[in-house]
Design a protein around this motif. Structure first.
Motif, mmCIF file in Angstrom:
data_model
loop_
_atom_site.group_PDB
_atom_site.id
_atom_site.type_symbol
_atom_site.label_atom_id
_atom_site.label_comp_id
_atom_site.label_asym_id
_atom_site.label_seq_id
_atom_site.Cartn_x
_atom_site.Cartn_y
_atom_site.Cartn_z
ATOM 1 N N UNK A 5 22.007 56.611 -50.572
ATOM 2 C CA UNK A 5 23.391 56.351 -51.119
ATOM 3 C C UNK A 5 23.981 57.743 -51.085
ATOM 4 N N UNK A 6 25.436 57.632 -51.466
ATOM 5 C CA UNK A 6 25.999 58.877 -51.524
ATOM 6 C C UNK A 6 26.386 59.733 -50.151
ATOM 7 N N UNK A 7 25.793 59.102 -48.977
ATOM 8 C CA UNK A 7 25.869 59.676 -47.830
ATOM 9 C C UNK A 7 26.253 58.562 -47.001
ATOM 10 N N UNK A 8 26.975 59.000 -45.620
ATOM 11 C CA UNK A 8 27.227 57.931 -44.689
ATOM 12 C C UNK A 8 26.091 58.006 -43.755
ATOM 13 N N UNK A 9 25.198 57.096 -44.034
ATOM 14 C CA UNK A 9 24.016 56.921 -43.228
ATOM 15 C C UNK A 9 24.171 55.838 -42.095
ATOM 16 N N UNK A 10 24.071 56.402 -41.059
ATOM 17 C CA UNK A 10 24.277 55.722 -39.502
ATOM 18 C C UNK A 10 22.914 55.162 -39.139
ATOM 19 N N UNK A 11 23.072 54.056 -38.812
ATOM 20 C CA UNK A 11 21.524 53.598 -38.163
ATOM 21 C C UNK A 11 21.852 53.603 -36.467
ATOM 22 N N UNK A 12 21.092 54.322 -35.931
ATOM 23 C CA UNK A 12 20.795 54.632 -34.598
ATOM 24 C C UNK A 12 19.808 55.680 -34.040
ATOM 25 N N UNK A 13 20.127 56.124 -32.972
ATOM 26 C CA UNK A 13 19.065 57.147 -32.148
ATOM 27 C C UNK A 13 19.774 58.451 -32.031
ATOM 28 N N UNK A 14 18.978 59.199 -31.745
ATOM 29 C CA UNK A 14 19.699 60.746 -31.420
ATOM 30 C C UNK A 14 20.089 60.503 -29.858
ATOM 31 N N UNK A 15 19.635 59.744 -29.135
ATOM 32 C CA UNK A 15 20.054 59.790 -27.694
ATOM 33 C C UNK A 15 21.569 58.819 -27.697
ATOM 34 N N UNK A 16 21.879 58.436 -28.872
ATOM 35 C CA UNK A 16 23.257 57.894 -28.539
ATOM 36 C C UNK A 16 23.773 57.934 -30.063
ATOM 37 N N UNK A 17 24.037 58.874 -30.637
ATOM 38 C CA UNK A 17 24.786 59.156 -31.942
ATOM 39 C C UNK A 17 25.724 58.672 -32.227
ATOM 40 N N UNK A 75 9.488 63.190 -31.854
ATOM 41 C CA UNK A 75 9.434 61.702 -31.509
ATOM 42 C C UNK A 75 10.687 61.188 -30.424
ATOM 43 N N UNK A 76 11.047 62.347 -30.105
ATOM 44 C CA UNK A 76 12.218 61.682 -29.149
ATOM 45 C C UNK A 76 11.887 61.558 -27.891
ATOM 46 N N UNK A 77 11.770 60.393 -27.478
ATOM 47 C CA UNK A 77 11.451 59.817 -25.941
ATOM 48 C C UNK A 77 12.083 60.884 -24.717
ATOM 49 N N UNK A 78 13.341 61.022 -24.884
ATOM 50 C CA UNK A 78 14.182 61.741 -23.930
ATOM 51 C C UNK A 78 14.853 62.841 -24.317
ATOM 52 N N UNK A 79 14.183 63.963 -24.296
ATOM 53 C CA UNK A 79 14.355 65.227 -25.001
ATOM 54 C C UNK A 79 15.926 65.732 -24.371
ATOM 55 N N UNK A 80 16.012 65.630 -22.979
ATOM 56 C CA UNK A 80 16.978 65.949 -22.217
ATOM 57 C C UNK A 80 18.324 65.425 -22.922
ATOM 58 N N UNK A 81 18.304 63.989 -23.010
ATOM 59 C CA UNK A 81 19.477 63.073 -23.397
ATOM 60 C C UNK A 81 19.716 63.446 -24.938
ATOM 61 N N UNK A 82 18.760 63.529 -25.641
ATOM 62 C CA UNK A 82 18.728 63.866 -27.325
ATOM 63 C C UNK A 82 19.440 65.160 -27.345
ATOM 64 N N UNK A 83 19.219 66.158 -26.794
ATOM 65 C CA UNK A 83 19.684 67.681 -26.837
ATOM 66 C C UNK A 83 21.318 67.466 -26.345
ATOM 67 N N UNK A 84 21.237 66.887 -25.247
ATOM 68 C CA UNK A 84 22.928 66.805 -24.849
ATOM 69 C C UNK A 84 23.512 66.076 -25.683
ATOM 70 N N UNK A 85 23.304 65.074 -26.278
ATOM 71 C CA UNK A 85 24.037 64.161 -27.485
ATOM 72 C C UNK A 85 24.056 65.183 -28.746
#
Length: 166
Positions: A41-53, A71-81
């Motif tokens: 509550x009191x935040x904009x909580x988005x449902x999603x993954x780091x690979x596609x914020x 726990x990020x399966x694709x580190x390159x995609x996650x850090x790029x995002x």
């Protein structure tokens, strides 16, 4: 000042809300769990993954997370995002902070937990460098007698072309 924050540790969102000093600033949380969508509550909580914020590029001033990168399966995609959503402007430095407790994680590995997960921070730090984060470093800190590590990174300043097009 006015900042927009992205926080990956949903349980810490309520605490982070206290530090949002400008009422115009926003605190976004990102969690893959539908359950956390219901309890935050009191935040904009988005449902999603780091690979596609689910946020537009260049909209976040600060990113915080704790142990999530394990726990990020694709580190390159996650850090790029992560670098894509960081705001690049002349007036502020876009900062990313990741905390971890290497002592706890190493103990977990010894106990047979974290199978198939790399708990060492170096691969994550290398992935941050590979996508263009700057000033990447790790520091040992203490809080109430408990040791933990913080990984720091900043996004690069805007290019001359981006500045001219603004």
């Amino acid at each position: 000042g006015l900042c927009d924050f992205l926080y990956f540790d949903s349980l810490g969102l309520q605490e982070a809300f206290k530090y949002l000093t400008d009422p115009r600033g926003r605190l976004f949380g990102l969690d893959i769990s539908e359950y956390m969508q219901k309890v935050a509550w009191k935040v904009h909580l988005l449902q999603g993954s780091v690979e596609c914020i689910p946020l537009p590029d260049h909209c976040i001033d600060r990113v915080f997370h704790s142990n999530c990168h394990l726990y990020w399966p694709d580190m390159a995609t996650a850090t790029a995002e992560l670098i894509a959503v960081h705001r690049t402007c002349c007036c502020c430095i876009a900062l990313m902070l990741a905390t971890c407790d290497l002592g706890f994680l190493h103990h977990g590995v010894e106990q047979g937990f974290f199978k198939g997960v790399t708990v060492e921070p170096e691969p994550y730090m290398q992935a941050l460098r590979a996508v263009g984060f700057l000033g990447i470093s790790m520091e040992d800190l203490m809080d109430e007698g408990k040791s933990f590590q913080v990984i720091y990174a900043t996004s690069p300043p805007p290019s001359t072309t981006e500045t001219q097009n603004s």
